[in-house]
Write a protein that holds these residues in place. Structure first.
Motif, short mmCIF file in Angstrom:
data_model
loop_
_atom_site.label_atom_id
_atom_site.label_comp_id
_atom_site.label_asym_id
_atom_site.label_seq_id
_atom_site.Cartn_x
_atom_site.Cartn_y
_atom_site.Cartn_z
N THR B 50 124.93 52.56 98.56
CA THR B 50 125.41 53.75 97.87
C THR B 50 126.78 54.17 98.38
N GLN B 83 121.32 56.97 90.92
CA GLN B 83 119.92 56.70 91.17
C GLN B 83 119.03 57.66 90.38
N ASP B 156 123.90 52.48 90.56
CA ASP B 156 123.24 52.59 91.86
C ASP B 156 121.73 52.66 91.69
N GLU B 157 121.06 51.56 91.88
CA GLU B 157 119.60 51.48 91.75
C GLU B 157 119.10 52.30 90.56
MG LIG Z 1 121.24 54.18 98.05
#
Ligand SMILES: [Mg+2]
Ligand SMILES: Nc1ncnc2c1ncn2[C@@H]1O[C@H](COP(=O)(O)OP(=O)(O)O)[C@@H](O)[C@H]1O
Lengths: 280, 255
Positions: B50, B83, B156-157
């Motif tokens: 991140t 996320q 990000d994920e």
């Molecule tokens: Mg992360």
């Protein structure tokens, strides 16, 4: 035809009619409770007034008559204007100063540590001591009540502005920055909408404290306004007038709080949820 | 053509109240990405993924090193899928999308609705985020990222907070849109299968933010999770991922 209904439509409407009746009863039940509350209040008033005697606690209807006299020929209007002017002045000053200090506290730990104690102290000071201090510091002048009103209102506004700002979701700000939003957009679209309800809540609390302080400061340190009239009535042992002035002022303030301020809250709630983005 | 040049990037977080010692999030990362490729950055949690994306997006400052993201030698327009959805609760879905757009035109609204339909959402444009499920909100976040027509797309994920089924279907959506738009993309993930399914190249990151391996993935698209070739590559990457864990454990990696 659909094959679904297994409950007869009649049964449904019967059920809902029953529910409707029950909820109507409940609503009227609640309303009548409110009425009973008032009736008990009035009854207790008359009861005490007959025990204590007319001079100490005049019966309610004489107070209402007196209040009407004050409105029609007793100078209620001019005294109200003078009180409200000071109240609004002090409150607006508090709004500006409180918002400023609130932002300072929200963004700076040093200032927060410095100011949190004094703000707590102001909140817990009895208004009566402040009213006496007004007289000592400013004498009989319009300035004292304004400044004291401002002083007591500031902490409530400050705390709630700070709370609103620190409650802002930092991740939304990072999102805005990642998409290249300007500082102005972030303030308008993130900071203000996230903190407006808490700020208005603080303003309402502050107003409630402010008008009580203003009234009390006038009792001690003013030569005009409703507080001053209350003191004059007290000094001439005119309980009836004292109560009448008080009831009138409180009524005006409560009406203002319940209609104007609540409406502003609701308006802000709606404004927050409106689409501002679609049409620039 | 977009290029992302990550040059010897380090990030050290100073000690905090909760973390009394400083943390090395990135320890000299070099990645160069050019053209219409999707690069996965694969690493366990806490390996600085991140942080890396945040620095590329310009919302975090590196301790040292540089990042350049350019499109035809001007700064690239970047967009970011987080996320979590990160939507403004007080704006409708469409207005959330328009919030990140600079030039709003009569077409904007229709474009927003087009990208919503690309992630399988139609008819929700006028709803508020709280009226949508977590998966739907995340899809809005993806549609928002594509709406600005970015040169570089950061993710990000994006599927990690969703249940397995929703995550899987969302992966298909992303693969489909990416095939149509072919943005230069960095996808951060800790999921080996996800990386193999979506990426042209997988950069393995180990704790401390150091690159451990750089694996090209040469598989035809669209890729499906149950395709044997995809599975073979997944098994291979998983082996390397596991060996990275061993290397860290037994001191085989530099500190
Ligand atoms: Mg992360
Ligand atoms: N703002 C921060 N302050 C201090 N430490 C941080 C901060 N952000 C991340 N870290 C630390 O840096 C390391 C990498 O974090 P992160 O980039 O979020 O990893 P990942 O995304 O791979 O899980 C972690 O050890 C984390 O605790």
């Amino acid at each position: 035809m659909s094959a679904v209904p297994s409950v007869a439509p009649d049964a449904i409407s019967q059920l809902s009619a029953q529910e409707l009746r029950r909820s109507v009863w409940r609503r009227w039940g609640l309303r009548s409770t409110v009425v009973i509350g008032w009736v008990v209040f009035v009854g207790v008033w008359y009861l005490f007034s007959s025990f204590l005697g007319q001079a100490l606690l005049p019966p309610l209807h004489t107070v209402v008559n007196r209040a009407w006299e004050l409105i029609t020929e007793g100078g209620f209007g001019s005294n109200l204007i003078s009180s409200v002017t000071r109240l609004v002045g002090g409150f607006l000053l508090a709004l500006v100063a409180g918002t400023g200090v609130g932002l300072l506290i929200a963004y700076n730990d040093w200032w927060r540590n410095l100011l949190q104690g004094p703000l707590q102290l102001i909140i817990s000071l009895p208004t009566i001591s402040l009213a006496v201090m007004t007289l000592i510091l400013f004498g009989i002048s319009p300035l004292g009540p304004v400044l004291m009103t401002m002083l007591v209102a500031i902490p409530y506004i400050t705390m709630n502005v700070a709370q609103g700002i620190t409650g802002v979701d930092r991740k939304l700000i990072v999102m805005s920055e990642a998409f290249g939003r300007t500082r102005r957009q972030i303030v308008k679209d993130i900071l203000v909408p996230s903190s407006i309800l808490s700020t208005l809540g603080g303003a309402r609390l502050a107003f409630a404290v402010a008008w009580r302080m203003e009234l009390l400061a006038e009792v001690f340190a003013s030569s005009q306004g409703i507080g001053f009239q209350i003191r004059r009535s007290f000094e001439s042992y005119d309980t009836q007038a004292m109560l009448a002035w008080t009831v009138l002022f409180v009524a005006v303030m409560l009406l203002f709080e319940n209609f104007v301020l609540r409406r502003i809250d609701r308006w802000a709630g709606r404004w927050r949820m409106q689409d501002w983005g679609a049409n620039p | 053509m977009a290029t992302v040049l990550i040059d010897n990037l380090t990030k050290i977080f100073p000690p905090t109240a909760t973390h009394p010692s400083q943390v090395q999030a990135l320890g000299g990362v070099n990645i160069s990405v050019t053209g219409n490729v999707l690069v996965a950055i694969l690493g366990p949690s806490g390996s600085g993924k991140t942080t890396l994306l945040n620095i590329v997006a310009g919302v975090e400052e590196p301790t040292s090193g540089t990042v350049r993201a350019v499109q035809d030698s001007v700064p690239a327009q970047i967009s970011y899928v987080f996320q979590e959805p990160r939507l403004l609760p007080w704006r409708t879905v469409v207005d959330n999308m328009l919030y990140v757009q600079d030039r709003k035109s009569d077409r904007s609204r229709r474009e927003a609705e087009f990208y919503l339909s690309m992630v399988g959402l139609s008819e929700v444009g006028d709803l508020y985020p709280s009226q949508l499920s977590a998966g739907m909100q995340q899809r809005v976040g993806i549609a928002r990222a594509f709406l600005v027509n970015p040169d570089v797309l950061l993710m990000d994920e994006p599927f990690s907070h969703l249940d397995a089924l929703t995550g899987r279907s969302l992966r298909e959506y992303v693969q489909r849109i990416w095939l149509q738009t072919r943005k230069t993309a960095l996808l951060v993930t800790h999921d080996v299968n996800e990386a193999v399914e979506l990426a042209d190249r997988i950069v393995l990151l180990r704790p401390g933010g150091v690159i451990y391996d750089d694996i090209p993935v040469d598989l035809p698209r669209p890729r499906f999770p149950d395709n044997p070739a995809v599975r073979d590559v997944q098994a291979d990457v998983l082996r390397r991922f596991d060996s990275m864990g061993a290397a860290v454990q037994f001191g085989g990696a530099r500190r």
